[in-house]
Design an enzyme around this catalytic site. Structure first.
Site, short mmCIF file in Angstrom:
data_model
loop_
_atom_site.label_atom_id
_atom_site.label_comp_id
_atom_site.label_asym_id
_atom_site.label_seq_id
_atom_site.Cartn_x
_atom_site.Cartn_y
_atom_site.Cartn_z
CB CYS A 332 117.40 -5.25 72.90
SG CYS A 332 117.68 -5.68 74.62
NE ARG A 361 112.84 -6.23 82.58
CZ ARG A 361 113.36 -5.06 82.28
NH1 ARG A 361 113.59 -4.18 83.25
NH2 ARG A 361 113.67 -4.76 81.03
CD GLN A 379 110.63 -2.78 77.89
OE1 GLN A 379 110.92 -3.52 76.97
NE2 GLN A 379 111.51 -2.40 78.80
CG ASP A 381 111.98 -1.70 73.68
OD1 ASP A 381 112.73 -0.72 73.71
OD2 ASP A 381 112.35 -2.86 73.95
CG HIS A 383 116.02 -1.89 70.01
ND1 HIS A 383 114.87 -2.57 70.36
CD2 HIS A 383 116.78 -1.81 71.13
CE1 HIS A 383 114.95 -2.90 71.64
NE2 HIS A 383 116.09 -2.47 72.12
CE LYS A 463 120.52 3.84 82.64
NZ LYS A 463 119.56 2.85 83.15
CG HIS A 509 119.14 -0.66 73.52
ND1 HIS A 509 118.76 -1.97 73.72
CD2 HIS A 509 120.42 -0.70 73.05
CE1 HIS A 509 119.77 -2.77 73.41
NE2 HIS A 509 120.79 -2.03 73.00
#
Length: 633
Positions: A332, A361, A379, A381, A383, A463, A509
């Site tokens: 992000c 991670r 991911q 991912d 946004h 979320k 997100h």
């Protein structure tokens, strides 16, 4: 007088003075009730209700009620172990999906051989039907009591609780445990349970702390549900993605790259097919794709707030002196940098920015599990940068996309959880009020039923969590949508509004799969490796009965590859029965078998995975059916 409103029953009742659940519920309801929800807070049935309020009855058949029963069972297990092994210290015992665990500090090494004795003692405690009695203690009273009985871990927990909070303990017979509650009325409410396994666990998850022993268990409403769950576990074990992946030669993980995946040819084909599928969906829904760096400076993570929140899980690279780089654990902040690279107008919003972002991670080694929990992952991912008034429409569009993708991937049972503000968070309550209100309105507009998941929001916003149910009945939380008013402000993102002034965008997100690694693990277990034709790494294997068919097999294989079919040709000298077993164990959906007759007649013998039946078709007809089925999928 106290006025109690029962929204689900659409009734209002008045009582004189304080009352409890036992006072207000009818006997037939009390048989099933385990707790109450009082103005959103869970109450024991014995806890006094002191003011006008809304009341919801929590039954053992509800998910929340079943979790209370599981928590009861954890306390019962702790009592049993203390009675059997008095020198054992008890620590924490929460509920988890489908069950519970409790961590114990003891010099004794627990094994599954101890389970029979522990379960026998637990059944005695259940039969005794001890009441769960809630008591509110002072901090000093709690510390003095648990110190006096040698429970140093309980004293440690108390020391970490803010002094402003009340401490509650629960008694069941002679056993006393520190606990927030609630609990059901008595130990007799536990009807069906089983202890499952023993594992090691560090105190408070600190690898430098004491090693404890964790005993896992499961509890259900009745024996039929317990037996059904145990059967599902047996089926899940057969579907273990690590075993199937080995049979299908999809991937492996080794010590030289802990928690990271070595994708083999077949596994990487599967990965790329899934990625291409998602990419097409994103393009069709107005997203554009970007790529951002893996190494990013400490300064950006500090500015975004992730350094304080995720520092322990980040891999750090020292460049020189005080200059530090971190391998990104999420995408992000990097996407905000792209947004900030040009001045944006309100006319250009929303902006839907997607990335198949590789992240890392530093998960503890004990938590790693095949593809389901890794350190290096990608991911799906994205946004969405939008104005506040666009949150509603963008959420509805995303929810429609999620349902479409999950359905096409074979998941038709989806539940949604709404996670609101956590205790530790960025931003003030006014910002959180706006974010939660906007997301709730959008969920209702999307026509989704949801379950409240209190306190589990991200540190920057509320979320939605999308939970899939697989073929064995297990739930998997995959997709998310988070409303963020905080990060764009922290990273100085702005657009020029209709008023000619600068405004911070709202940042949504969102992810559908979550991570490719984990979702592929879920897919493997959901399908037991028998993927639908469009998703299968190898869609067709052509097997020769004799070397005289090699040229024909190679010719038709080449023709199919040009039409996009993922086909393998087995020209080895093995017997045809061996070839069929081999490619069936590799979960190839369709086998074409060719020998002398097929060469002479320009035909193929078709055999589908899981079937012993073979049908003969002309090559043209077989190819037509194959392409039609691929396209239908």
């Amino acid at each position: 007088m106290i006025r109690l409103t029962f929204p689900t029953e659409q009734k209002v009742e008045e009582y004189s003075g304080r009352v409890t659940g036992f006072d207000i519920l009818q006997p037939d309801v009390l048989k099933e009730a385990v707790a109450l929800r009082v103005n959103g807070e869970l109450y024991d049935l014995s806890r006094e209700i002191e003011s006008d309020t809304e009341i919801e009855v929590i039954r053992s058949s509800d998910e929340v009620g079943l979790n209370i029963i599981r928590h009861d069972t954890a306390h019962i297990m702790a009592q049993a172990i203390k009675e059997l092994f008095p020198d054992t210290q008890i620590t924490i015992g929460p509920t988890i999906q489908d069950g519970f665990y409790y961590d114990f500090a003891t010099d004794r090494t627990f094994t599954t051989d101890d389970f029979a004795a522990i379960e026998k003692k637990m059944k005695e405690i259940i039969k005794s039907n001890h009441k769960f009695v809630r008591e509110v203690w002072t901090r000093k009273q709690a510390i003095d009591f648990f110190s006096s009985i040698g429970e140093k871990y309980k004293v440690d927990i108390i020391s970490s609780i803010p002094e402003s909070e009340n401490l509650t303990v629960y008694r069941q017979g002679d056993f006393v445990d520190l606990c927030r509650g609630p609990h059901s009325p008595s130990t007799g409410r536990v009807k069906a349970f089983k202890l499952m396994k023993v594992a090691g666990a560090y105190w408070r998850g600190d690898a430098n702390g004491p090693m404890l022993q964790r005993i896992y268990g499961t509890a259900w409403q009745n024996k039929d549900e317990l037996n059904a769950y145990l059967k599902r576990l047996e089926e899940a074990e057969k579907r273990d993605h690590r075993k199937i992946a080995k049979d299908m030669d999809l991937f492996h993980i080794q010590e030289e790259a802990v928690g990271q995946v070595f994708w083999h040819e077949q596994g990487y084909i599967l990965y790329n097919v899934l990625e291409s599928y998602i990419r097409k969906k994103l393009i069709n829904h107005g997203y554009f794709e970007v790529k951002t760096p893996i190494l990013v400076s400490k300064e950006l993570w500090e500015k975004s707030g992730h350094w304080d929140k995720f520092r322990e899980n980040m891999f750090i690279v020292d460049e020189s002196g005080d200059k530090k780089l971190a391998i990104k654990p999420m995408n992000c902040p990097c996407h905000v940098q792209i947004f900030n690279s040009h001045t944006k107008s309100y006319r250009g919003l929303p902006i839907r920015m997607a990335e198949f972002g590789t992240c890392h991670r530093n998960e503890s080694s004990g938590s790693l599990h095949g593809l389901m929990r890794v350190r290096g992952f990608t991911q799906d991912d994205a946004h969405i940068f939008c104005m506040e008034e666009q949150i509603n429409s963008e959420t509805v569009k995303f929810c429609d996309l999620v349902k479409e993708v999950y359905s096409e991937l074979g998941f038709n049972e989806i539940s949604v959880k709404f996670s609101d503000r956590p205790n530790v968070r960025a931003g003030d309550d006014e910002v959180w009020d706006r974010a939660e209100k906007a997301l709730l309105e959008a969920v209702r507009e999307a026509g989704l039923n949801y379950e409240l998941n209190p306190g589990e929001g991200a540190f920057y916003g509320p979320k939605l969590e999308f939970v899939l149910k697989d073929a064995t009945g297990r739930n998997w939380q995959c997709g998310t949508l988070q409303v963020d008013f905080i990060l764009p402000k922290r990273l100085e993102a702005f657009y020029i509004g209709a008023d000619g002034r600068k405004h911070h965008p709202v940042m949504l997100h969102r992810a559908i799969l979550g991570t490719f690694e984990r979702f592929i693990g879920i897919l493997i277990e959901h399908y037991a490796g028998k993927f639908p034709l469009w998703l299968a790494p190898t869609q067709l294997a052509i097997l020769t009965v004799t070397n005289e068919a090699d040229s024909y097999a190679t010719e038709i294989s080449s023709a199919l590859k040009k039409q996009g079919i993922r086909v393998k040709t087995d020209l080895t000298n093995e017997k045809i029965s061996y070839k069929i077993r081999l490619h069936s164990s590799n979960k190839v959906p369709i086998l074409w078998i060719v020998g002398k007759n097929e060469v002479a007649n320009k035909t193929v013998s078709v055999r589908n995975l899981g079937s012993e039946k073979q049908e003969s078709f002309s090559y043209e007809k077989a190819a037509e059916l194959l392409l039609k089925n691929v396209n239908l999928s």
